[in-house]
Motif scaffolding. Structure first.
Motif, PDB file in Angstrom:
ATOM      1  N   LEU A   6      -5.232  -2.339   7.053  1.00 24.90           N
ATOM      2  CA  LEU A   6      -5.131  -2.257   5.596  1.00 24.90           C
ATOM      3  C   LEU A   6      -5.855  -3.415   4.925  1.00 24.90           C
ATOM      4  CD1 LEU A   6      -1.396  -1.212   5.217  1.00 24.90           C
ATOM      5  CD2 LEU A   6      -3.389   0.165   4.597  1.00 24.90           C
ATOM      6  N   LEU A   7      -5.774  -4.593   5.540  1.00 26.13           N
ATOM      7  CA  LEU A   7      -6.386  -5.779   4.948  1.00 26.13           C
ATOM      8  C   LEU A   7      -7.881  -5.858   5.207  1.00 26.13           C
ATOM      9  CD1 LEU A   7      -3.595  -8.386   5.661  1.00 26.13           C
ATOM     10  CD2 LEU A   7      -3.983  -7.027   3.602  1.00 26.13           C
ATOM     11  N   THR A   8      -8.374  -5.061   6.167  1.00 25.45           N
ATOM     12  CA  THR A   8      -9.793  -5.002   6.458  1.00 25.45           C
ATOM     13  C   THR A   8     -10.445  -4.009   5.518  1.00 25.45           C
ATOM     14  OG1 THR A   8      -9.305  -5.404   8.781  1.00 25.45           O
ATOM     15  CG2 THR A   8     -11.485  -4.553   8.273  1.00 25.45           C
ATOM     16  N   GLU A   9     -11.499  -4.430   4.883  1.00 28.99           N
ATOM     17  CA  GLU A   9     -12.211  -3.557   3.956  1.00 28.99           C
ATOM     18  C   GLU A   9     -12.794  -2.361   4.697  1.00 28.99           C
ATOM     19  OE1 GLU A   9     -12.802  -3.515   0.545  1.00 28.99           O
ATOM     20  OE2 GLU A   9     -11.185  -4.990   0.526  1.00 28.99           O
ATOM     21  N   PRO A  10     -12.640  -1.155   4.144  1.00 29.34           N
ATOM     22  CA  PRO A  10     -13.303  -0.012   4.779  1.00 29.34           C
ATOM     23  C   PRO A  10     -14.810  -0.153   4.656  1.00 29.34           C
ATOM     24  CG  PRO A  10     -12.263   0.634   2.716  1.00 29.34           C
ATOM     25  CD  PRO A  10     -11.907  -0.800   2.968  1.00 29.34           C
ATOM     26  N   PRO A  11     -15.550   0.332   5.644  1.00 28.92           N
ATOM     27  CA  PRO A  11     -17.004   0.230   5.565  1.00 28.92           C
ATOM     28  C   PRO A  11     -17.533   1.002   4.366  1.00 28.92           C
ATOM     29  CG  PRO A  11     -16.345   1.673   7.368  1.00 28.92           C
ATOM     30  CD  PRO A  11     -15.091   1.062   6.805  1.00 28.92           C
TER      31      PRO A  11
ATOM     32  N   TYR B  76       0.839  -1.201   0.000  1.00 28.97           N
ATOM     33  CA  TYR B  76       0.000   0.000   0.000  1.00 28.97           C
ATOM     34  C   TYR B  76       0.871   1.246   0.000  1.00 28.97           C
ATOM     35  CZ  TYR B  76      -4.243  -2.648   0.907  1.00 28.97           C
ATOM     36  OH  TYR B  76      -5.308  -3.499   0.806  1.00 28.97           O
ATOM     37  N   LYS B  77       0.449   2.253  -0.752  1.00 30.22           N
ATOM     38  CA  LYS B  77       1.180   3.508  -0.838  1.00 30.22           C
ATOM     39  C   LYS B  77       0.664   4.481   0.215  1.00 30.22           C
ATOM     40  CE  LYS B  77       2.177   7.401  -3.790  1.00 30.22           C
ATOM     41  NZ  LYS B  77       3.253   7.482  -4.744  1.00 30.22           N
TER      42      LYS B  77
ATOM     43  N   CYS C  42      -3.194   6.653   3.467  1.00 29.10           N
ATOM     44  CA  CYS C  42      -3.241   5.679   2.383  1.00 29.10           C
ATOM     45  C   CYS C  42      -4.578   5.886   1.677  1.00 29.10           C
ATOM     46  CB  CYS C  42      -3.130   4.246   2.916  1.00 29.10           C
ATOM     47  SG  CYS C  42      -3.329   3.014   1.616  1.00 29.10           S
ATOM     48  N   TYR C  43      -4.530   6.475   0.477  1.00 26.37           N
ATOM     49  CA  TYR C  43      -5.754   6.753  -0.267  1.00 26.37           C
ATOM     50  C   TYR C  43      -6.484   5.470  -0.646  1.00 26.37           C
ATOM     51  CZ  TYR C  43      -4.954  11.760  -0.975  1.00 26.37           C
ATOM     52  OH  TYR C  43      -4.787  13.107  -0.793  1.00 26.37           O
ATOM     53  N   GLU C  44      -5.713   4.430  -1.024  1.00 26.47           N
ATOM     54  CA  GLU C  44      -6.335   3.180  -1.472  1.00 26.47           C
ATOM     55  C   GLU C  44      -7.243   2.585  -0.403  1.00 26.47           C
ATOM     56  OE1 GLU C  44      -3.436   0.405  -3.460  1.00 26.47           O
ATOM     57  OE2 GLU C  44      -2.077   1.969  -2.715  1.00 26.47           O
ATOM     58  N   ALA C  45      -6.760   2.596   0.836  1.00 30.81           N
ATOM     59  CA  ALA C  45      -7.504   1.987   1.937  1.00 30.81           C
ATOM     60  C   ALA C  45      -8.301   3.023   2.733  1.00 30.81           C
ATOM     61  CB  ALA C  45      -6.557   1.245   2.864  1.00 30.81           C
ATOM     62  N   LEU C  46      -8.223   4.287   2.339  1.00 31.12           N
ATOM     63  CA  LEU C  46      -8.882   5.378   3.072  1.00 31.12           C
ATOM     64  C   LEU C  46      -8.503   5.329   4.552  1.00 31.12           C
ATOM     65  CD1 LEU C  46     -12.411   5.267   1.424  1.00 31.12           C
ATOM     66  CD2 LEU C  46     -10.569   6.886   0.966  1.00 31.12           C
TER      67      LEU C  46
ATOM     68  N   GLU D 235       1.826  -4.086  12.866  1.00 28.37           N
ATOM     69  CA  GLU D 235       0.865  -5.185  12.725  1.00 28.37           C
ATOM     70  C   GLU D 235      -0.572  -4.677  12.775  1.00 28.37           C
ATOM     71  OE1 GLU D 235       1.879  -8.118  15.665  1.00 28.37           O
ATOM     72  OE2 GLU D 235       3.808  -8.552  14.715  1.00 28.37           O
ATOM     73  N   GLN D 236      -0.847  -3.708  13.664  1.00 23.28           N
ATOM     74  CA  GLN D 236      -2.201  -3.133  13.727  1.00 23.28           C
ATOM     75  C   GLN D 236      -2.546  -2.402  12.428  1.00 23.28           C
ATOM     76  OE1 GLN D 236      -3.315  -0.952  17.321  1.00 23.28           O
ATOM     77  NE2 GLN D 236      -1.567  -1.900  18.361  1.00 23.28           N
ATOM     78  N   ILE D 237      -1.577  -1.680  11.895  1.00 26.33           N
ATOM     79  CA  ILE D 237      -1.805  -0.966  10.634  1.00 26.33           C
ATOM     80  C   ILE D 237      -2.028  -1.976   9.509  1.00 26.33           C
ATOM     81  CG2 ILE D 237      -0.765   0.573   8.915  1.00 26.33           C
ATOM     82  CD1 ILE D 237       0.741   1.916  11.286  1.00 26.33           C
TER      83      ILE D 237
END
Length: 158
Positions: free
Chosen positions: A147-152, A72-73, A89-93, A141-143
């Motif tokens: 990142l792997l959790t989909e944003p709502p 992720y960027k 991170c724009y991709e994951a908001l 690890e928390q971050i």
């Protein structure tokens, strides 16, 4: 009035005159001019913050930059008006905030700020500088999990 047909490009004066004739130049409202000026001020301030990053921000940036974390960027000191966020991170908001000692006295402001950013669709994670410096791996690890959790998904309009 239609745009004049010419062989070459219009000069700045001709372009301005044409834009004024069709009502495009000078039509910016004073409120919009102020917002534009404030945006420029925020950009300048963000640049200064990047140059004067805390030890915790520098350490975290070493792990986030260059797509090092799960591909992720991240960007640092990004303007999301009216705020400047530490990492985004724009991709994951996903917004990551590194909080120093001054944030202990401004918990109410930080909570309101986080709520407003979340209302814009971002997820906000906050870590104390001490936590970043002493428990770096746990923070990463928390971050990574976030990142792997989909944003709502945004609420549908009624």
């Amino acid at each position: 009035m239609t745009r004049p047909i010419t062989k070459g490009l219009l000069s700045r004066r001709e372009t301005t005159a044409w834009m004024q004739s069709v009502g495009r130049a000078g039509s910016m409202r004073p409120r919009d001019r102020v917002r534009e000026e404030q945006g420029a001020v925020l950009q300048t301030h963000a640049r200064k913050l990047r140059q004067r990053a805390s030890d915790a921000e520098q350490l975290l940036w070493r792990h986030l930059r260059g797509r090092c974390l799960a591909g992720y960027k991240f960007r640092r000191q990004v303007v999301i008006e009216p705020y400047i966020v530490d990492f985004l991170c724009y991709e994951a908001l996903l917004i990551i905030e590194a909080d120093g000692g001054q944030h202990a006295e401004q918990k109410r402001y930080d909570a309101r700020r986080s709520a407003q950013l979340e209302a814009m669709g971002y997820r906000v994670m906050r870590f104390w500088n001490h936590e970043i410096l002493t428990e770096t791996q746990a923070v990463l690890e928390q971050i990574h999990r976030a990142l792997l959790t989909e944003p709502p998904s945004p609420q549908p309009s009624p």
